[in-house]
Design a protein around this motif. Structure first.
Motif, PDB file in Angstrom:
ATOM      1  N   SER B 224       7.513   8.110  -4.817  1.00  0.00           N
ATOM      2  CA  SER B 224       6.400   8.785  -4.159  1.00  0.00           C
ATOM      3  C   SER B 224       6.870   9.476  -2.888  1.00  0.00           C
ATOM      4  CB  SER B 224       5.298   7.769  -3.820  1.00  0.00           C
ATOM      5  OG  SER B 224       4.204   8.433  -3.221  1.00  0.00           O
ATOM      6  N   ALA B 225       6.270  10.615  -2.616  1.00  0.00           N
ATOM      7  CA  ALA B 225       6.532  11.312  -1.345  1.00  0.00           C
ATOM      8  C   ALA B 225       5.737  10.573  -0.274  1.00  0.00           C
ATOM      9  CB  ALA B 225       6.092  12.764  -1.445  1.00  0.00           C
ATOM     10  N   THR B 226       6.285   9.452   0.155  1.00  0.00           N
ATOM     11  CA  THR B 226       5.560   8.567   1.066  1.00  0.00           C
ATOM     12  C   THR B 226       6.392   8.271   2.304  1.00  0.00           C
ATOM     13  OG1 THR B 226       4.462   6.399   1.248  1.00  0.00           O
ATOM     14  CG2 THR B 226       6.433   6.494  -0.112  1.00  0.00           C
ATOM     15  N   GLN B 227       5.711   7.951   3.386  1.00  0.00           N
ATOM     16  CA  GLN B 227       6.380   7.460   4.594  1.00  0.00           C
ATOM     17  C   GLN B 227       6.571   5.947   4.544  1.00  0.00           C
ATOM     18  OE1 GLN B 227       3.408  10.251   7.135  1.00  0.00           O
ATOM     19  NE2 GLN B 227       4.439   8.746   8.390  1.00  0.00           N
ATOM     20  N   ILE B 228       5.919   5.283   3.565  1.00  0.00           N
ATOM     21  CA  ILE B 228       5.823   3.822   3.661  1.00  0.00           C
ATOM     22  C   ILE B 228       6.151   3.102   2.341  1.00  0.00           C
ATOM     23  CG2 ILE B 228       4.194   3.765   5.592  1.00  0.00           C
ATOM     24  CD1 ILE B 228       1.980   3.324   3.356  1.00  0.00           C
ATOM     25  N   PRO B 229       7.358   3.270   1.812  1.00  0.00           N
ATOM     26  CA  PRO B 229       7.650   2.602   0.536  1.00  0.00           C
ATOM     27  C   PRO B 229       7.444   1.087   0.583  1.00  0.00           C
ATOM     28  CG  PRO B 229       9.660   3.418   1.586  1.00  0.00           C
ATOM     29  CD  PRO B 229       8.510   4.008   2.325  1.00  0.00           C
ATOM     30  N   HIS B 230       7.751   0.476   1.722  1.00  0.00           N
ATOM     31  CA  HIS B 230       7.637  -0.984   1.787  1.00  0.00           C
ATOM     32  C   HIS B 230       6.185  -1.440   1.742  1.00  0.00           C
ATOM     33  CE1 HIS B 230      11.599  -0.071   3.559  1.00  0.00           C
ATOM     34  NE2 HIS B 230      11.967  -1.135   2.890  1.00  0.00           N
ATOM     35  N   ILE B 231       5.366  -0.799   2.552  1.00  0.00           N
ATOM     36  CA  ILE B 231       3.952  -1.165   2.574  1.00  0.00           C
ATOM     37  C   ILE B 231       3.321  -0.824   1.227  1.00  0.00           C
ATOM     38  CG2 ILE B 231       1.735  -0.672   3.704  1.00  0.00           C
ATOM     39  CD1 ILE B 231       3.388  -0.130   6.285  1.00  0.00           C
ATOM     40  N   LEU B 232       3.736   0.302   0.664  1.00  0.00           N
ATOM     41  CA  LEU B 232       3.191   0.733  -0.630  1.00  0.00           C
ATOM     42  C   LEU B 232       3.506  -0.284  -1.723  1.00  0.00           C
ATOM     43  CD1 LEU B 232       1.727   2.968  -2.171  1.00  0.00           C
ATOM     44  CD2 LEU B 232       3.911   4.197  -2.348  1.00  0.00           C
ATOM     45  N   LYS B 233       4.683  -0.886  -1.648  1.00  0.00           N
ATOM     46  CA  LYS B 233       5.056  -1.891  -2.665  1.00  0.00           C
ATOM     47  C   LYS B 233       4.100  -3.089  -2.606  1.00  0.00           C
ATOM     48  CE  LYS B 233       8.957  -4.327  -2.181  1.00  0.00           C
ATOM     49  NZ  LYS B 233       8.836  -5.793  -2.132  1.00  0.00           N
ATOM     50  N   VAL B 234       3.896  -3.592  -1.410  1.00  0.00           N
ATOM     51  CA  VAL B 234       2.998  -4.754  -1.269  1.00  0.00           C
ATOM     52  C   VAL B 234       1.604  -4.393  -1.764  1.00  0.00           C
ATOM     53  CG1 VAL B 234       1.980  -6.395   0.356  1.00  0.00           C
ATOM     54  CG2 VAL B 234       4.286  -5.501   0.771  1.00  0.00           C
ATOM     55  N   MET B 235       1.137  -3.229  -1.350  1.00  0.00           N
ATOM     56  CA  MET B 235      -0.235  -2.835  -1.667  1.00  0.00           C
ATOM     57  C   MET B 235      -0.421  -2.548  -3.155  1.00  0.00           C
ATOM     58  SD  MET B 235      -2.020  -3.181   0.912  1.00  0.00           S
ATOM     59  CE  MET B 235      -1.930  -3.393   2.665  1.00  0.00           C
ATOM     60  N   THR B 236       0.601  -1.981  -3.784  1.00  0.00           N
ATOM     61  CA  THR B 236       0.512  -1.730  -5.227  1.00  0.00           C
ATOM     62  C   THR B 236       0.457  -3.060  -5.975  1.00  0.00           C
ATOM     63  OG1 THR B 236       1.749   0.311  -4.953  1.00  0.00           O
ATOM     64  CG2 THR B 236       1.616  -0.564  -7.175  1.00  0.00           C
ATOM     65  N   ALA B 237       1.260  -4.006  -5.534  1.00  0.00           N
ATOM     66  CA  ALA B 237       1.255  -5.328  -6.161  1.00  0.00           C
ATOM     67  C   ALA B 237      -0.125  -5.964  -6.063  1.00  0.00           C
ATOM     68  CB  ALA B 237       2.301  -6.222  -5.497  1.00  0.00           C
ATOM     69  N   VAL B 238      -0.686  -5.904  -4.865  1.00  0.00           N
ATOM     70  CA  VAL B 238      -1.975  -6.555  -4.635  1.00  0.00           C
ATOM     71  C   VAL B 238      -3.083  -5.831  -5.386  1.00  0.00           C
ATOM     72  CG1 VAL B 238      -3.692  -7.088  -2.849  1.00  0.00           C
ATOM     73  CG2 VAL B 238      -1.248  -7.475  -2.398  1.00  0.00           C
ATOM     74  N   THR B 239      -3.065  -4.511  -5.326  1.00  0.00           N
ATOM     75  CA  THR B 239      -4.166  -3.744  -5.913  1.00  0.00           C
ATOM     76  C   THR B 239      -4.177  -3.848  -7.432  1.00  0.00           C
ATOM     77  OG1 THR B 239      -4.010  -2.205  -4.077  1.00  0.00           O
ATOM     78  CG2 THR B 239      -5.245  -1.454  -5.982  1.00  0.00           C
ATOM     79  N   LEU B 240      -3.000  -3.772  -8.048  1.00  0.00           N
ATOM     80  CA  LEU B 240      -2.960  -3.762  -9.517  1.00  0.00           C
ATOM     81  C   LEU B 240      -2.563  -5.116 -10.094  1.00  0.00           C
ATOM     82  CD1 LEU B 240      -1.445  -0.229 -10.179  1.00  0.00           C
ATOM     83  CD2 LEU B 240      -3.801  -0.994 -10.548  1.00  0.00           C
ATOM     84  N   ASP B 241      -2.394  -6.094  -9.222  1.00  0.00           N
ATOM     85  CA  ASP B 241      -2.055  -7.429  -9.685  1.00  0.00           C
ATOM     86  C   ASP B 241      -0.768  -7.414 -10.521  1.00  0.00           C
ATOM     87  OD1 ASP B 241      -2.445 -10.109  -9.714  1.00  0.00           O
ATOM     88  OD2 ASP B 241      -3.832 -10.125 -11.415  1.00  0.00           O
ATOM     89  N   ILE B 242       0.234  -6.707 -10.017  1.00  0.00           N
ATOM     90  CA  ILE B 242       1.563  -6.706 -10.633  1.00  0.00           C
ATOM     91  C   ILE B 242       2.438  -7.587  -9.743  1.00  0.00           C
ATOM     92  CG2 ILE B 242       3.568  -5.273 -11.240  1.00  0.00           C
ATOM     93  CD1 ILE B 242       1.600  -2.878 -11.365  1.00  0.00           C
ATOM     94  N   GLU B 244       4.940  -8.742  -7.267  1.00  0.00           N
ATOM     95  CA  GLU B 244       5.590  -7.838  -6.315  1.00  0.00           C
ATOM     96  C   GLU B 244       7.078  -7.678  -6.599  1.00  0.00           C
ATOM     97  OE1 GLU B 244       5.049  -8.881  -2.208  1.00  0.00           O
ATOM     98  OE2 GLU B 244       6.427  -7.312  -1.554  1.00  0.00           O
ATOM     99  N   HIS B 245       7.715  -8.746  -7.082  1.00  0.00           N
ATOM    100  CA  HIS B 245       9.155  -8.647  -7.310  1.00  0.00           C
ATOM    101  C   HIS B 245       9.504  -7.782  -8.513  1.00  0.00           C
ATOM    102  CE1 HIS B 245       7.746 -11.855  -9.889  1.00  0.00           C
ATOM    103  NE2 HIS B 245       8.897 -11.888 -10.514  1.00  0.00           N
ATOM    104  N   LYS B 246       8.494  -7.363  -9.258  1.00  0.00           N
ATOM    105  CA  LYS B 246       8.735  -6.458 -10.389  1.00  0.00           C
ATOM    106  C   LYS B 246       8.606  -4.992  -9.973  1.00  0.00           C
ATOM    107  CE  LYS B 246       8.798  -9.672 -13.709  1.00  0.00           C
ATOM    108  NZ  LYS B 246      10.008  -9.947 -14.499  1.00  0.00           N
ATOM    109  N   ILE B 247       8.231  -4.770  -8.733  1.00  0.00           N
ATOM    110  CA  ILE B 247       7.963  -3.395  -8.295  1.00  0.00           C
ATOM    111  C   ILE B 247       9.085  -2.907  -7.367  1.00  0.00           C
ATOM    112  CG2 ILE B 247       6.371  -1.867  -7.077  1.00  0.00           C
ATOM    113  CD1 ILE B 247       4.124  -3.782  -7.707  1.00  0.00           C
ATOM    114  N   ARG B 248       9.508  -1.702  -7.647  1.00  0.00           N
ATOM    115  CA  ARG B 248      10.453  -1.022  -6.757  1.00  0.00           C
ATOM    116  C   ARG B 248       9.805   0.298  -6.340  1.00  0.00           C
ATOM    117  NH1 ARG B 248      15.708   2.079  -9.162  1.00  0.00           N
ATOM    118  NH2 ARG B 248      16.374   3.100  -7.233  1.00  0.00           N
ATOM    119  N   VAL B 249       9.813   0.583  -5.066  1.00  0.00           N
ATOM    120  CA  VAL B 249       9.263   1.853  -4.590  1.00  0.00           C
ATOM    121  C   VAL B 249      10.384   2.659  -3.948  1.00  0.00           C
ATOM    122  CG1 VAL B 249       7.570   2.993  -3.104  1.00  0.00           C
ATOM    123  CG2 VAL B 249       6.975   0.843  -4.244  1.00  0.00           C
TER     124      VAL B 249
END
Ligand code: FES
Ligand code: FES
Lengths: 168, 794
Positions: B224-242, B244-249
């Motif tokens: 993603s064209a984002t300023q916040i890959p780290h925060i985005l990872k946590v939030m994607t995990a929480v929002t979609l119930d994935i 977190e250790h399976k997500i790479r941003v």
């Protein structure tokens, strides 16, 4: 689909494109020359600037088919054969004329064409000459200084249309 | 600044950026430059109504288009995220109203641009064609557009179920009685109302997302064209119930952000959910016109500020009431933006009593959120405009009123009336330098001449002295503000066997040149060449820990973490050297890339030898772990407080209303500077963005909630032709908060420039009776202000 043939950075390319395919999309998506960027949909930003037959052009305002037979130079084609950056690229580097670098390929192409077309540039004419290229990061002063440095140094290596053998 | 025993040679120098060649040659990869095998394209159907019930979505025409494979309504998509709404991480008060915000609306569209349906297609063009061909049946509802109208009795409600358009009220009034008493006893009271128009951030690169599933193991990579890959990872995990250790941003090269890429957007969650569901990469690229409503906007406040001053113009109390426009929903930090300014409405002045209250309201418009400066430009604008009004009331110059009120240089650390501790500064010295550079004496002589001549080209001088709070932030302070995360930053410094160094930073650059600056910090401490230091970032698989880049925090927090991790590496290296030299570690000094026994330069171990010894581990001190690597997570003990004075000189054509900035002087104190070239660049770009708010930019909505300024033809991002020439200088008071004494510079220009320019315009027009000009001060606005002041029709 339409057939289109043009030379890009000295290499003959033939493509099958939809008639409405923009030149910028043909370059980026078909030829994978992704250095040319897209920043708008209203011909306002200049991020997509390339040289078409030596003239700067916004490649989002042209259909690929309109470039049939043309010599096109993109940012990937301005360094010399050994990979040494073009003096304009070098000047941008030395004057800190880029930050995020998104506007930069278009800005460099516009600047190369400006310096070639108007050897006698001053601050005012550079600013007006680059009016069609927007940069959100730099505030432009270092860009203007970079362009003036090239204009003043006589190092503006002319970019001539590559000889494609077409249309001659 | 003493960095190590080693003479620092790179810090403080104009070192050219290592980031440049890839960007200059087109080699750098931005999100839209990427392409994944088997990817499908998303086109988004956006509401054309500001407020409407969605009666139906008809995708039949879209499905006839070659390449369009599916049309999905919000209701079709709802099972993909269940209850999972887009996150707001800053519930500023316990009773804040935060309506559920789904990535694609199911029943009611709440603003023009709200996603209402999605088209899947096999190409960029088919996705766009498909989205255009979907027809949505709307039943329009009354829309509320203006923030003052939104809080009026009987206003239409953006969220019917909330029963109000108010999201929260947040007060900061340490001593209400003292404020009232100060106003009761004041010789001068200034009372002003200012409007902060909405702004479109407009980084030159629009947003873009590619979500790629790893089907076999339930993994997900989000580019993603984002300023916040780290925060985005946590939030994607929480929002979609994935998990977190399976997500790479991964944030590839990002073409500017200015706060608008500091978010968790509907398109990110949408592409991730679809990718996981369909098992193929799913991508979306924002169009510029789409960005006008799909990406957050900035500012959007109505400010009431009052100053109570004694007869000499010494300010005793500041009282502020804000109405802040949240838009239709709360995005990631939307409600916190006014709070980032809440502590700064007394500016850089020594004021005893303070009262701040913000009411934040919903409107049927695109959500607002952080935009370069976030809260601090608004605060600075209000106090700096009001100080000029006070100067007029007292009958002194703008510089004199500021001098009478500045926090004194010997008052630091300074406890402010808003309960912050300002770190360091010499505000008067900064102002003196700016006044001298601008040669105000000559400018004012010219101004007097033109006034006397009745010239139609009037000169105006505008000052703006600012202080901002940066280096976000001590985690405990963020806790007290209900922020959903900490304020630390992480860094790893890893020495490779060949003595090359990898720095892994949790900061996420998108134009700021971190790779260059971080390499300078490490190289100086280790006595090596910066080219021998690689800086890795923006990929959570490489840099797993971090809190990213915003709020001018990178150098003062992330850079400090790098600095401290390098110290830790040196500490271990020292033990190895002492072991090899059979010396006491306290007898060693590190000089020019080698440890030597003090006074015995012949007995020295070069850094390279230590790096290799740490790698082979053949002969390390007993019990020492092999390898030379250190990790630091740094939580700052306080904010940092960059400050400065900017002076704009404008020429106003009183017949056309046109404003030209004819001189611009910026003197900033961002503490010690790692790379002054980068500092200057940040000031240039920041000043133009601030000046653009003053003169050009405005996200215009009509009364139906339709946005008028959709593309860059209508929304006037300035070009080189409009940009002034900047004359930039600095004054350094090192921050005592961190070991490098740095403060931050990313937002300073934007904060300072807006009030400097408007103060200058108003100063130019004072003889015509004008006392205020609304932003942006376009020719029409200025012309109308002059005409109204002179009793003409508007
Ligand atoms: S993308 Fe061509 S002018 Fe903006
Ligand atoms: S360098 Fe970022 S837009 Fe120009």
């Amino acid at each position: 689909m339409e057939s289109v043939k043009f030379a890009v950075n000295g290499t003959e390319r033939s493509l099958e494109v939809e008639p409405r395919t923009l030149l910028v999309h043909a370059l980026r998506d078909e030829l994978r020359l992704t250095g040319t960027n897209i920043g708008c949909d209203s011909s306002s930003c200049g991020a997509c600037t390339v040289l078409v037959d030596g003239q700067s052009a916004k490649s989002c305002t042209m259909f690929a088919v309109q470039a049939d037979g043309a010599d096109i130079t993109t940012i990937e084609g301005v360094a010399d054969a050994d990979g040494k950056m073009h003096p304009m690229q070098q000047a941008f580097h030395e004057h800190h004329a880029l930050q995020c670098g998104y506007c930069t390929p278009g800005m460099v192409m516009a600047a190369i064409s400006l310096v070639e077309e108007y050897p006698e540039l001053d601050d005012h004419s550079v600013r007006h000459g680059l009016e069609g290229n927007l940069c959100r990061c730099t505030g432009y002063q270092n860009i203007v200084n970079a362009v003036l440095a090239v204009a003043g140094s006589g190092s503006a290596t002319p970019i001539r249309p590559y000889q494609s053998g077409q249309g001659e | 600044m003493t960095m190590t025993d080693d003479p620092a040679t790179h810090m403080g120098s104009h070192r050219l950026r290592r980031e440049d060649p890839a960007l200059l040659t087109g080699e750098a990869q931005f999100i839209d430059d990427m392409s994944l095998h088997g990817e499908i394209w998303v086109g988004i159907v956006r509401s054309t109504e500001a407020h409407a019930t969605i009666l139906g979505v008809d995708g039949r025409a879209a499905l006839e288009i070659d390449g369009v494979t599916e049309v999905l309504s919000g209701a079709d998509l709802a099972p993909l995220w269940g209850e999972g709404a887009l996150p707001c991480a800053w519930p500023v008060t316990d009773d804040m109203r935060d309506p559920a915000h789904l990535p694609v609306a199911t029943s009611v569209a709440k603003y023009v641009g709200d996603a209402v349906a999605v088209v899947l297609a096999d190409s960029r063009y088919a996705a766009a064609d498909g989205a255009a061909a979907v027809s949505v049946d709307y039943d329009p509802l009354p829309a509320v557009v203006d923030i003052e109208a939104a809080v009026a009795e009987g206003a239409p409600l953006v969220h019917e179920d909330l029963g109000t358009n108010e999201s929260y009220t947040w007060p900061l009034i340490p001593d209400p009685k003292a404020v009232d008493a100060a106003f009761a006893g004041a010789a001068h009271v200034v009372s002003e109302r200012y409007v902060q128009q909405r702004l479109i951030p407009a980084p030159m690169e629009p947003r873009g997302v590619i979500a790629a599933p790893g089907v076999a193991n339930g993994e997900l990579t989000l580019y993603s064209a984002t300023q916040i890959p780290h925060i985005l990872k946590v939030m994607t995990a929480v929002t979609l119930d994935i998990p977190e250790h399976k997500i790479r941003v991964v944030a590839p090269s990002v073409g500017g952000g200015f706060g608008c890429k500091l978010n968790v957007y509907a398109e990110e969650i949408l592409c991730c959910a679809l990718a996981m569901d369909r098992g193929v990469p799913v991508r979306w690229t924002e169009g510029r016109s789409e960005a006008a409503t799909a990406t957050i906007q900035g500012r959007g406040q109505v400010q009431h500020i009052e100053l109570a001053a004694d007869a000499d113009g010494k300010v005793q109390a500041v009282r502020v009431k804000l109405l802040a426009d949240m838009g239709a929903y709360l995005q990631l930090v939307t409600p916190g933006v006014p709070l980032l300014g809440a502590f700064l409405y007394h500016g850089c002045y020594d004021v005893a009593h303070y009262s701040f209250e913000c009411t934040s309201v919903f409107t049927n418009k695109t959500p607002t959120d952080a935009y370069r400066g976030a809260g601090r430009p608004e605060a600075t604008y209000a106090v700096e405009r009001a100080m000029d009004s006070l100067a007029v009331a007292v009958g002194v110059t703008p510089e004199e009123i500021r001098s009478r009120n500045f926090i004194a240089a010997d008052a630091f650390p300074y406890e402010s009336c808003a309960e912050l501790t300002f770190d360091s500064g010499d505000y008067q010295a900064v102002l003196d330098k700016a006044v001298a550079m601008a040669d105000l004496e000559s400018v004012r002589a010219e101004q007097a001449q033109r006034r006397a001549d009745g010239s139609n080209r009037q000169i105006g001088v505008g000052l703006s002295s600012y202080v901002e709070m940066c280096g976000l932030a001590p985690s405990r302070v963020l806790a007290s503000l209900n922020y959903g995360a900490g304020g630390w930053e992480a860094a790893t410094v890893r020495v490779l066997p060949t003595a090359k160094v990898q720095v892994i930073t949790g900061s996420t650059p998108h134009g700021q040149g971190h790779e260059t600056s971080w390499s300078m910090i490490v190289a100086d401490k280790l006595g090596i060449d910066p080219d021998d230091v690689d800086v890795l970032h923006s990929d959570t698989a490489i840099s797993p820990t971090g809190l990213d880049t915003y709020g001018s925090r990178s150098l003062s927090v992330g850079g400090t973490a790098v600095f401290m991790a390098t110290d830790k590496v040196l500490d271990k290296a020292r033990l190895i050297a002492a072991h090899q030299l059979e010396a006491n570690e306290d007898d060693l000094e590190y000089f020019d890339g080698a440890f030597q026994v003090k006074g015995t330069p012949t007995a020295a171990v070069p850094f390279a030898a230590i790096a290799f010894a740490a790698f082979t581990a053949h002969d390390l001190p007993d019990g020492m772990e092999p390898n030379l690597e250190a990790h630091v997570t740094y939580d700052p003990p306080n904010f940092t407080f960059p400050n400065g004075t900017h002076i704009a000189v404008v020429e106003v054509d009183t017949e056309t209303g046109n404003v030209d900035i004819v001189d611009y002087v910026a003197v900033d104190d961002c503490g010690n500077q790692v790379n002054p070239m980068i500092v200057e660049g940040q000031v240039h770009g920041g000043v133009l963005q601030g000046a653009a708010q003053a003169l050009y930019e405005d996200a215009v909505y009509n009364e139906d909630g339709q946005i008028v300024t959709v593309n860059l033809g209508d929304y006037l991002v300035p070009s080189a032709a409009e940009a002034p020439v900047y004359r930039v200088a600095s004054h350094v008071t090192p921050s005592p908060t961190n070991p490098m004494g740095v403060k931050g510079i990313g937002e300073a220009g934007t904060i300072a420039a807006t009030p400097a320019v408007i103060n200058a315009v108003v100063d130019a027009l004072r003889p015509t009776g004008v006392t205020d000009v609304t932003m942006p001060a376009s020719p029409q606005t200025v012309w109308r202000a002059i005409n109204e002041a002179q009793g003409g029709a508007s």
